[in-house]
Design a protein around this motif. Structure first.
Motif, PDB file in Angstrom:
ATOM      1  N   GLY A  29      12.219   7.035  -9.697  1.00  0.00           N
ATOM      2  CA  GLY A  29      11.064   6.191  -9.575  1.00  0.00           C
ATOM      3  C   GLY A  29      10.134   6.727  -8.577  1.00  0.00           C
ATOM      4  O   GLY A  29      10.647   7.125  -7.378  1.00  0.00           O
ATOM      5  N   TRP A  30       9.082   6.233  -8.406  1.00  0.00           N
ATOM      6  CA  TRP A  30       8.074   6.412  -7.420  1.00  0.00           C
ATOM      7  C   TRP A  30       8.029   7.699  -6.902  1.00  0.00           C
ATOM      8  O   TRP A  30       7.620   8.059  -5.648  1.00  0.00           O
ATOM      9  CB  TRP A  30       8.326   5.419  -5.966  1.00  0.00           C
ATOM     10  CG  TRP A  30       8.420   4.174  -6.310  1.00  0.00           C
ATOM     11  CD1 TRP A  30       9.534   3.241  -6.594  1.00  0.00           C
ATOM     12  CD2 TRP A  30       7.348   3.257  -6.479  1.00  0.00           C
ATOM     13  NE1 TRP A  30       9.222   2.006  -6.862  1.00  0.00           N
ATOM     14  CE2 TRP A  30       7.719   1.985  -6.515  1.00  0.00           C
ATOM     15  CE3 TRP A  30       5.818   3.420  -6.188  1.00  0.00           C
ATOM     16  CZ2 TRP A  30       6.842   0.854  -6.873  1.00  0.00           C
ATOM     17  CZ3 TRP A  30       5.291   2.450  -6.312  1.00  0.00           C
ATOM     18  CH2 TRP A  30       5.684   1.165  -6.677  1.00  0.00           C
ATOM     19  N   LEU A  31       8.533   8.618  -7.555  1.00  0.00           N
ATOM     20  CA  LEU A  31       8.588   9.954  -7.230  1.00  0.00           C
ATOM     21  C   LEU A  31       7.350  10.611  -6.886  1.00  0.00           C
ATOM     22  O   LEU A  31       6.246  10.550  -7.702  1.00  0.00           O
ATOM     23  CB  LEU A  31       9.305  10.925  -8.425  1.00  0.00           C
ATOM     24  CG  LEU A  31       9.847  12.042  -8.087  1.00  0.00           C
ATOM     25  CD1 LEU A  31      11.158  11.757  -7.316  1.00  0.00           C
ATOM     26  CD2 LEU A  31      10.389  12.913  -9.601  1.00  0.00           C
TER      27      LEU A  31
ATOM     28  N   SER B  43       0.831  -1.264  -0.035  1.00  0.00           N
ATOM     29  CA  SER B  43      -0.189  -0.258   0.210  1.00  0.00           C
ATOM     30  C   SER B  43       0.873   1.276   0.043  1.00  0.00           C
ATOM     31  O   SER B  43       0.610   2.225  -0.400  1.00  0.00           O
ATOM     32  CB  SER B  43      -0.875   0.053   1.141  1.00  0.00           C
ATOM     33  OG  SER B  43      -0.168   0.182   2.547  1.00  0.00           O
ATOM     34  N   LEU B  44       2.089   1.082   0.399  1.00  0.00           N
ATOM     35  CA  LEU B  44       3.115   2.269   0.336  1.00  0.00           C
ATOM     36  C   LEU B  44       3.521   2.877  -0.900  1.00  0.00           C
ATOM     37  O   LEU B  44       3.992   3.908  -0.956  1.00  0.00           O
ATOM     38  CB  LEU B  44       4.232   1.948   1.334  1.00  0.00           C
ATOM     39  CG  LEU B  44       4.007   2.071   2.673  1.00  0.00           C
ATOM     40  CD1 LEU B  44       5.510   1.589   3.637  1.00  0.00           C
ATOM     41  CD2 LEU B  44       3.878   3.445   3.306  1.00  0.00           C
ATOM     42  N   GLY B  45       3.521   1.869  -2.188  1.00  0.00           N
ATOM     43  CA  GLY B  45       3.942   2.265  -3.203  1.00  0.00           C
ATOM     44  C   GLY B  45       3.205   1.728  -4.297  1.00  0.00           C
ATOM     45  O   GLY B  45       2.864   0.551  -4.253  1.00  0.00           O
TER      46      GLY B  45
ATOM     47  N   MET C  61      -0.421  -4.692 -10.578  1.00  0.00           N
ATOM     48  CA  MET C  61      -0.307  -5.842  -9.607  1.00  0.00           C
ATOM     49  C   MET C  61       0.775  -6.878 -10.364  1.00  0.00           C
ATOM     50  O   MET C  61       0.555  -7.093 -11.313  1.00  0.00           O
ATOM     51  CB  MET C  61      -1.420  -6.192  -9.249  1.00  0.00           C
ATOM     52  CG  MET C  61      -2.312  -5.218  -8.544  1.00  0.00           C
ATOM     53  SD  MET C  61      -1.946  -5.540  -6.639  1.00  0.00           S
ATOM     54  CE  MET C  61      -3.309  -4.335  -6.037  1.00  0.00           C
ATOM     55  N   LEU C  62       1.414  -7.849  -9.419  1.00  0.00           N
ATOM     56  CA  LEU C  62       2.014  -8.773 -10.086  1.00  0.00           C
ATOM     57  C   LEU C  62       1.082  -9.928  -9.556  1.00  0.00           C
ATOM     58  O   LEU C  62       0.263 -10.123  -8.775  1.00  0.00           O
ATOM     59  CB  LEU C  62       3.531  -8.846  -9.335  1.00  0.00           C
ATOM     60  CG  LEU C  62       4.018  -7.566  -9.176  1.00  0.00           C
ATOM     61  CD1 LEU C  62       5.335  -7.660  -8.289  1.00  0.00           C
ATOM     62  CD2 LEU C  62       4.663  -7.295 -10.794  1.00  0.00           C
ATOM     63  N   ASN C  63       1.653 -11.214 -10.030  1.00  0.00           N
ATOM     64  CA  ASN C  63       0.958 -12.401  -9.691  1.00  0.00           C
ATOM     65  C   ASN C  63       1.064 -12.863  -8.202  1.00  0.00           C
ATOM     66  O   ASN C  63      -0.035 -13.241  -7.735  1.00  0.00           O
ATOM     67  CB  ASN C  63       1.765 -13.645 -10.617  1.00  0.00           C
ATOM     68  CG  ASN C  63       1.337 -13.812 -11.983  1.00  0.00           C
ATOM     69  OD1 ASN C  63      -0.065 -13.556 -12.373  1.00  0.00           O
ATOM     70  ND2 ASN C  63       2.038 -13.884 -12.833  1.00  0.00           N
ATOM     71  N   THR C  64       2.161 -12.385  -7.762  1.00  0.00           N
ATOM     72  CA  THR C  64       2.164 -12.632  -6.045  1.00  0.00           C
ATOM     73  C   THR C  64       1.202 -11.740  -5.504  1.00  0.00           C
ATOM     74  O   THR C  64       0.666 -11.947  -4.343  1.00  0.00           O
ATOM     75  CB  THR C  64       3.703 -12.284  -5.713  1.00  0.00           C
ATOM     76  OG1 THR C  64       4.287 -11.369  -6.242  1.00  0.00           O
ATOM     77  CG2 THR C  64       4.538 -13.394  -5.955  1.00  0.00           C
ATOM     78  N   ASP C  65       0.743 -10.639  -5.917  1.00  0.00           N
ATOM     79  CA  ASP C  65      -0.163  -9.661  -5.271  1.00  0.00           C
ATOM     80  C   ASP C  65      -1.745 -10.432  -5.566  1.00  0.00           C
ATOM     81  O   ASP C  65      -2.435 -10.732  -4.578  1.00  0.00           O
ATOM     82  CB  ASP C  65      -0.490  -8.464  -5.763  1.00  0.00           C
ATOM     83  CG  ASP C  65       1.070  -7.627  -5.657  1.00  0.00           C
ATOM     84  OD1 ASP C  65       1.425  -7.450  -4.417  1.00  0.00           O
ATOM     85  OD2 ASP C  65       1.429  -7.208  -6.529  1.00  0.00           O
TER      86      ASP C  65
END
Ligand code: HEM
Length: 1008
Positions: free
Chosen positions: A839-841, A823-825, A902-906
């Motif tokens: 990144g993530w700026l 949830s943080l990024g 989202m990734l498969n792991t999510d």
């Protein structure tokens, strides 16, 4: 420790002390966008416009108070701003430094990869501490207000500020005020954080606008309240700048950014009297309030019908200055008050380095110091000279390095004064343009898109990226506005004066070198042949016979740690010429004590030892600064850049942890990216295989972690001390804990305490750290042992198994909760931390249950299964990432610009993907999360079944943030003690971890 044996380059000021029996006060008044008037010795007319500033009506005759400061004071006829824009000009005024020095600007230049100094764009000049750049303490150390405050001056600011990055200071008036307080101004009133136009950070409310009566009222109040003190007031009228002044004058002056005083004092609908009376600007109304409307009518009359901002605004400013002048008279402080009036920049060519942009009027009214006969000084002075000059008049030494120098000694000395007129060199900065003026000549350096170059070319004056102008007439006097004289800036004399141009260019190169954003700052004056001058003596007085004093060693040295309630600091100095050694201490709460003489304790040929005792009852980070004074009065500050040598005072690990944690919190809030998230990610990656303060940056999964490692380095340097058992590995864990706990947006955030210390680093453990060629060249923070990080393509079972094997998570909820760190990024393809600092700026997010909300549908945990099975619009697509250098892959996307990912792991937390997860690019071939159009499949594939093991925990967290945070804390702390035997428990934290063991990873859970 050898601090400084090289020659020291400092602007030195004759040392004297404040005569306490005689008060001196300072006011700097800097209206916003006021124009030059014809009778104020304006710069030459603009090349394309024979009038300056384009019109003269109603003219400065409507400004009696400003004219009085000029006619009864000292007029600077060659005054400049270091940079022709509001914020940059104010920065140079408050710091005595060129805007290119600003820590905020230098950090931005560094972050955007600027390598050539002239590519660094000015303005970027907020008054902020950025600890990641050297000498980056603009706010807490290196400005005039801080120095005066430390010397018992009362410091105040009224009106427009514009020197804080307001969206990082809480977006409230109180938040900005607190930020300004931090920067040395005790009393901040009638404050307007930025421009009031709706486009500016939202500092706009249609019920209030410019309100010079309120600004004047607060200035007068400050003057009246501080009669018994020495004080400094920075007064910044918001007019004549937009928004519309005529419109502002129609608004009730009792409605302000600080509240609506016409109604808040008025519970029964009956207006109660306020103390809002300003001499000459208000009149009492029937309710006993002070009314502004009748007065404002007189402004319109004096502006003779003009509704232009500059005409109404200038008169409004003038009346406010009148109110201040009368208050000084009334309180008996007029003659002892140094009032400096100036514009922020030339209004004719704001933002450009034409004379019409950089030349400003500057008048100083100070009867006790300058008389009232009216006089002028023709030497070149700049906004960077204001801070050193004020300190000089106050009898104080500079406590940090400045670019400017005091003109106090020059105005009464014919020789020095002539020197300032004929030979002084000043630099000017705007955007990527730079210029220098030495005496009569001005050299300008531009690039192809510089506005000055385009203007010159379109008007057919000259072409090229360099220009040289002669600003003087045949007698060597500066050409002022005169409709019969062509502008000297319309004629580029570079072709006939190449040698002179080369000299000035060398000087400009020297300026660029010493202000280079990607190198440590150098404080030297540059001379005409490009060589730095080693020492500049400003005030008249003998020059040191044998060179500047030197410090040979000191103890405690930088980053030392000591214990006890009192510490003796000693310094060894080269003694040929030293008369006094003074010490200054900064306490852990940032309070600075006054400079105090050290005691001479030893003398041995060329060396002497001095001692100074500090009360160290309070534990934490102390700063020390030294001043060495020789027999000629020359001083050397150590460290020379105005920073502090720091040392740590602690008795136990808890002292170190508390102090370090507070510093980490500051670093996070000062950083341009969401550093909290980066620390959390770093904590996870570090603890895979055991938390050892090391990650292997050759592993692509760790890309982007160089940013948090570097940001944490100063904390590691100071706080990792074997004496107290706190290691770098502990500090990385501490940063992760602080990153997570400081990111909660709940009323009672969880503290995420640091319970264990003593984690050995990978070096201590004699780990094996191989490079790309398989050679073990030793371990360090960014060359850690190779650890396999989890594949993004694990299905539910594999994910649970991975976390069980790695972090001993026995229950499914532990894994579900830890994944909530995402949830943080919010990952997006365009905004990945793999791109390093870019990144993530600006992706500042909270640690909360939003992540689960994205994964599961429904509005209540009582909703039926089908509704809960709905998730946000996640659809699998194949992404070609070649353009951004990350692997091509299948991932889940939604939204456009940016695409959230989202990734498969999510997804595995809510869907069983085990059927059909194929290939090494993450494709799920047999089912889909949600049917749609992106992948071209429509609803061809069946919906993936729900993930039985993790489904309940996701549902619980989605609807209960408290429960999520409680479980996250448990999982996170377990992760952050990986490898440590913590079963014995810990009665009073932090406890030392007894042993570290290595768990053998089960390879089958790793990347497919
Ligand atoms: C199977 C497990 C995991 C995988 C495959 C995974 C993968 C990723 C990836 C690919 C990113 C984006 C990196 C980037 O583009 O910058 C990311 C970001 C992030 N991950 Fe994970 N992660 C996993 C578990 C975790 C865990 C357990 C934590 C923390 C306890 C965590 C914390 C973070 C954070 C905070 C970010 C955002 C970083 C930032 O804003 O700079 N992740 N993760």
């Amino acid at each position: 420790m050898k601090l400084s044996q090289a020659a020291i380059f400092l602007t030195t000021v004759a040392i004297s002390h404040i005569d306490q029996s005689h008060a001196v006060n300072f006011i700097v008044i800097q209206p916003d966008d006021l124009q030059f008037y014809d009778d104020w010795s304006p710069p030459p007319y603009l090349p394309w416009n024979r009038r300056y500033p384009g019109k003269s009506y109603p003219g400065s005759s409507t400004l009696p108070w400003i004219n009085k400061l000029r006619s009864d004071g000292l007029e600077m006829t060659s005054a400049y701003t270091a940079a022709p824009k509001c914020g940059t000009s104010r920065y140079s005024t408050v710091t005595g430094r060129y805007p290119s020095r600003s820590s905020h600007g230098r950090m931005q230049a560094q972050n955007t990869g600027v390598t050539s100094p002239s590519d660094a764009s000015i303005p970027n000049t907020k008054l902020r501490d950025i600890l990641s750049v050297t000498d980056g303490q603009d706010c807490t150390t290196s400005n005039l207000a801080q120095v005066l405050k430390a010397n018992d001056f009362e410091t105040g600011m009224v009106g427009k500020w514009h020197l804080s990055k307001t969206n990082t200071v809480g977006d409230s008036i109180d938040g900005v005020r607190a930020a300004i307080n931090e920067c040395g101004f005790n009393d901040v009133e009638a404050m307007y954080p930025d421009n009031m136009d709706p486009s500016f950070q939202g500092w706009y409310d249609s019920s209030w606008s410019h309100n010079m009566e309120y600004v004047a009222h607060k200035a007068v109040e400050f003057i009246e309240d501080n009669v018994d003190k020495n004080w400094f007031l920075y007064m910044n009228p918001t007019v004549p700048h937009s928004p519309d002044v005529a419109d502002a004058m129609t608004k009730n002056c009792l409605i302000t950014p600080d509240g609506d005083f016409s109604t808040t004092n008025n519970p029964n609908g009956v207006a109660e009297p306020t103390d809002w009376c300003v001499e000459g600007m208000t009149t009492p109304d029937a309710d006993g309030n002070c009314d502004c409307m009748a007065y404002r009518e007189t402004i319109k009359t004096r502006a003779a019908g003009s509704v232009a901002n500059e005409d109404l605004g200038s008169i409004w400013v003038d009346d406010a200055i009148g109110a201040v002048y009368k208050a000084l008279e009334r309180t008996g402080q007029l003659s002892e008050t140094f009032i400096l009036f100036q514009l922020d920049h030339g209004q004719a060519e704001k933002d450009k380095i034409w004379e019409g942009g950089i030349r400003i009027p500057q008048f100083i009214h100070y009867p006790d110091g300058l008389g009232t006969a009216g006089r002028s000084f023709h030497g070149m002075v700049s906004t960077i000279d204001i801070a050193p000059t004020i300190l000089d008049f106050a009898g104080l030494t500079e406590e940090y390095s400045m670019d400017g120098k005091s003109w106090k000694g020059a105005i009464d000395d014919d020789i020095t004064g002539d020197e300032w007129k004929a030979n002084r060199c000043l630099a000017f900065e705007s955007g990527t343009e730079r210029a220098v003026r030495c005496g009569c000549h001005k050299y300008v350096m531009m690039n192809d898109s510089s506005p000055e170059k385009l203007e010159a070319e379109s008007n057919s004056w000259w072409t090229g990226n360099e220009a040289l102008f002669n600003l003087c007439d045949a007698s060597g006097n500066y050409i002022v506005a005169d409709s019969l004289t062509p502008s000297p800036e319309a004629v580029n004399i570079i072709d006939d004066n190449q040698e002179l141009a080369d000299q000035l260019k060398a000087l400009l190169d020297c300026h660029l070198l010493k202000t280079n954003a990607s190198a440590d700052p150098i404080y030297q004056e540059c001379t005409l042949n490009g060589d730095p001058i080693t020492t500049t003596t400003v005030a008249p007085g003998p020059v040191a016979p044998i060179g500047p004093p030197q410090l040979l060693s000191s103890n405690p040295a930088q980053n030392d740690a000591v214990s006890g309630d009192s510490t003796v600091i000693n310094a060894k100095v080269f003694d040929d010429d030293i008369r006094r050694v003074r010490f200054r201490v900064q306490l852990p709460n940032s309070t600075r004590l006054s400079f105090t003489d050290g005691v001479k304790v030893s003398s041995n040929g060329d060396e002497s030892g001095y001692e100074f005792a500090v009360d160290t009852t309070v534990k934490g980070k102390y700063g020390i600064m030294l001043e060495l004074i020789d027999f000629s009065g020359n001083t050397e500050s150590i460290p020379s850049d105005g920073s502090w040598m720091t040392f740590l005072v602690a008795e136990k690990a808890a002292d170190v942890v508390n102090s370090a944690r507070a510093e980490i919190a500051t670093i996070i809030s000062d950083h341009p990216t969401n550093l909290a998230a980066k620390f959390v990610r770093m904590g996870f990656h570090d603890c895979v295989g055991g938390c050892d303060g090391c990650v292997d940056m050759l592993n692509g999964d760790n890309f982007g972690l160089d940013v948090p490692i570097e940001a944490l380095q100063p904390v590691v340097d100071l706080y990792s001390h074997t004496d107290f058992g706190v290691t770098r590995a502990d500090l990385w864990v501490l940063a992760a804990l602080e990153g997570a706990s400081g990111s909660q947006d709940t009323l009672e955030p969880r503290e995420f305490a640091m319970e264990w210390v003593g984690r050995p680093t990978c070096e201590d453990l004699n780990s094996v750290c191989v490079d790309n060629n398989g050679n073990d060249n030793g371990c360090s923070e960014d060359r850690g042992p190779h650890r396999e990080l989890p594949s993004p393509d694990l299905d539910t079972k594999e994910l649970l198994a991975y976390f069980q094997a790695e972090f001993d998570y026995q229950e499914a909820w532990e894994t579900v909760a830890i994944m909530g760190a995402h949830s943080l990024g919010t990952l997006s393809r365009e905004n990945s931390g793999f791109n390093g600092i870019n990144g993530w700026l600006g992706n500042t997010r909270d640690l909360n249950n939003a992540y689960y909300d994205d994964l599961m549908g429904g509005a209540s945990d009582l909703d039926d299964f089908e509704t809960l099975m709905e998730s946000a619009d996640w659809e699998q697509v194949y992404v070609n990432n070649e353009d951004i250098g990350t692997p091509n892959r299948w991932e889940y996307e939604r939204g456009v610009d940016p695409h959230f990912v989202m990734l498969n792991t999510d997804i595995a937390l809510v869907r069983d993907l085990s059927e059909g997860l194929i290939g090494d690019e993450g494709e799920v071939s047999e089912c889909q999360v949600r049917c749609g159009r992106r992948n071209g499949n429509g609803c061809a594939l069946p919906r993936c079944p729900h993930a039985e093991e993790t489904w309940e925990a996701v549902k619980t967290y989605k609807f209960d943030n408290e429960e999520f945070l409680a479980d996250f804390e448990v999982s996170f702390k377990k992760m952050l003690t990986t490898g440590a035997e913590t079963d014995a428990g810990c009665a009073s934290s932090p406890c030392t971890v007894p042993t570290i063991s290595r768990r053998n990873l089960k390879k089958n859970y790793l990347r497919k």
